[in-house]
Enzyme design. Structure first.
Site, PDB file in Angstrom:
ATOM      1  N   GLU A  16       0.760 -51.128 -22.394  1.00 49.86           N
ATOM      2  CA  GLU A  16       2.180 -50.933 -22.688  1.00 49.86           C
ATOM      3  C   GLU A  16       2.410 -49.522 -23.205  1.00 49.86           C
ATOM      4  O   GLU A  16       1.747 -49.084 -24.139  1.00 49.86           O
ATOM      5  CB  GLU A  16       2.620 -51.957 -23.740  1.00 49.86           C
ATOM      6  CG  GLU A  16       4.105 -51.972 -23.951  1.00 49.86           C
ATOM      7  CD  GLU A  16       4.525 -52.986 -25.005  1.00 49.86           C
ATOM      8  OE1 GLU A  16       4.129 -52.846 -26.170  1.00 49.86           O
ATOM      9  OE2 GLU A  16       5.256 -53.927 -24.642  1.00 49.86           O
ATOM     10  N   TYR A  23      10.751 -47.720 -21.170  1.00 53.93           N
ATOM     11  CA  TYR A  23       9.675 -48.689 -21.376  1.00 53.93           C
ATOM     12  C   TYR A  23       8.844 -48.800 -20.110  1.00 53.93           C
ATOM     13  O   TYR A  23       9.376 -48.854 -19.003  1.00 53.93           O
ATOM     14  CB  TYR A  23      10.254 -50.078 -21.712  1.00 53.93           C
ATOM     15  CG  TYR A  23       9.186 -51.138 -21.831  1.00 53.93           C
ATOM     16  CD1 TYR A  23       8.622 -51.436 -23.074  1.00 53.93           C
ATOM     17  CD2 TYR A  23       8.702 -51.818 -20.714  1.00 53.93           C
ATOM     18  CE1 TYR A  23       7.620 -52.373 -23.187  1.00 53.93           C
ATOM     19  CE2 TYR A  23       7.693 -52.751 -20.825  1.00 53.93           C
ATOM     20  CZ  TYR A  23       7.149 -53.030 -22.061  1.00 53.93           C
ATOM     21  OH  TYR A  23       6.148 -53.949 -22.169  1.00 53.93           O
TER      22      TYR A  23
END
Ligand code: GDP
Ligand code: MN
Length: 391
Positions: free
Chosen positions: A197, A109
């Site tokens: 993101e 991530y």
């Protein structure tokens, strides 16, 4: 303002962020044609909607033939995808992104957000990719790594390396992560993004070697910066936004749809927030946030009423005006105009204070329309909630 995954990938690519080869398609035929340009022997067809959680909801499909690309694109296009981030009615799929499928070794991530406490862009990374970061934060908070960026010098290579090592990257993947992270950061700052993101940032196998790539990308931009970001504005997809919010912004009104049944028309963002708080305090639920701004003309008030009433959940309208630049007589005229032209049946609770308040009240009284007047915010909220009790 949000953009689609494919738009974020195309933008990030110009900043040196490695992304799979792909193409956007608006029809199944276009999707099938796209693979000739993309190349490869396996592809991913991805629904393009402004919401995440597509993978689990069937919006991301890996396929191995031209026919399957076409079939999956045909299934997706025109359908509604319901993910845990959309409402129960889902989001209409109008575009798909077809890209070369990756052989994923591991998912990580990577995110950049603005940390309100330090007032700086903060890099967030985790070895637990592909799942939602909120889940990781709950279950394994120790697996989240943070790095604050000094805006004067930007994101430095040593910071990226520190993060890379902390999430378990090794060898030349560390150097690749520096390029990827710095690319995303530079793009975010130069394009006035509020958030970027990459989930997953993945280690993929390509020609027998490992590479780091952005397999998903979500970016959100600061509306206040759009005046100087024409290229970003061009990416706006109005079909993804609430039509009421789009219409409101066209009339210079700030409107945010919520899920309650008391429609709010207020001047000033702070007062609008306080009004919603007061409604909740009295046991009600606001249907929206709406700031009519200063100097609201009768037309603006009428538009505000119309937009609020486009929400079928609205049972009552609460008007709360503390007029400084505004004028209560104009607001009152606008309300009367709205009641007559829109034939409003819902109860209208009105609280006026400030400039020309006496005149405003008089106009409402003389109209003989059935306004419920209130003396102050608390009174107004209580009366509005009372009108919807039991419904
Ligand atoms: P999201 O669910 O909306 O966040 O969509 P993503 O783009 O993140 O895709 C969801 C998941 O699909 C990823 O976490 C991957 O596990 C998987 N996925 C995405 N692209 C590929 C690919 O090229 N190959 C394979 N095998 N899986 C992929
Ligand atoms: Mn994702």
């Amino acid at each position: 303002m949000n953009i689609h995954e494919y738009q974020a990938k195309e933008l990030l690519k110009t900043y040196g962020v490695p992304v799979p080869n792909g193409k956007v398609a608006f029809s199944d035929a276009e999707a099938a044609r796209a693979i000739e340009e993309i190349g490869g022997s396996k592809w991913v067809v991805k629904a393009q909607i402004h919401a995440g959680g597509r993978g689990k909801a069937g919006g991301v499909k890996v396929v191995g033939s031209r026919d399957d690309v076409r079939r999956v694109a045909d299934q997706m296009l025109g359908s509604h995808l319901v993910t845990h981030q959309t409402g129960p009615e889902g989001q209409h799929i109008q575009r798909v992104w077809v890209e070369q499928a990756s052989v994923i070794k591991k998912e990580y991530y990577l995110g950049f957000v603005i940390d309100r406490a330090s007032q700086r862009v903060t890099l967030i990374a985790s070895s637990e990719g592909g799942v939602e970061i909120e889940e990781v934060a709950k279950a394994n908070p120790e697996k989240i790594v943070k790095e604050i960026v000094d805006p004067a010098i930007g994101l430095l290579p040593f910071q990226c390396r520190k993060v890379a090592v902390a999430i378990g990257l090794k060898g030349k993947l560390i150097q690749q992560s520096v390029k990827l992270m710095q690319g995303v950061y530079k793009c975010m700052v130069e394009r006035d993004a509020l958030q970027a993101e990459i989930n997953p940032m993945a280690v993929v196998e390509l020609h027998g070697e490992e590479h780091l790539m952005a397999l998903d990308a979500k970016m959100n931009f600061d509306d206040n910066g759009l005046y100087r970001q024409k290229a970003v504005v061009d990416l706006r997809d109005l079909a993804e936004e609430d039509p009421k919010e789009v219409e409101a912004s066209g009339h210079g009104l700030s409107y945010i749809a919520l899920d309650g049944n008391i429609g709010c028309i207020v001047n000033g963002a702070g007062l609008a927030m306080a009004t919603m708080d007061a409604i909740i305090l009295h046991g009600g639920r606001p249907a929206n946030f709406l700031d009519v701004g200063g100097g609201a003309s009768p037309e603006k008030v009428t538009n505000a009423c119309r937009i609020v009433l486009e929400d079928p959940n609205v049972k009552t309208i609460l008007v709360n005006i503390f007029a400084g630049i505004n004028r209560c007589d104009w607001i009152a005229q606008g309300l009367i105009q709205a009641c007559t032209t829109l034939n409003i049946q819902a109860p209208l609770v009105v609280r006026l204070a400030g400039t020309n308040v006496e005149e405003g009240r008089k106009i409402l009284q003389e109209s003989r329309l059935r306004f419920i007047t209130a003396d102050n915010l608390d009174d107004a909220a209580a009366k509005a909630v009372a009108t919807v009790k039991g419904s």
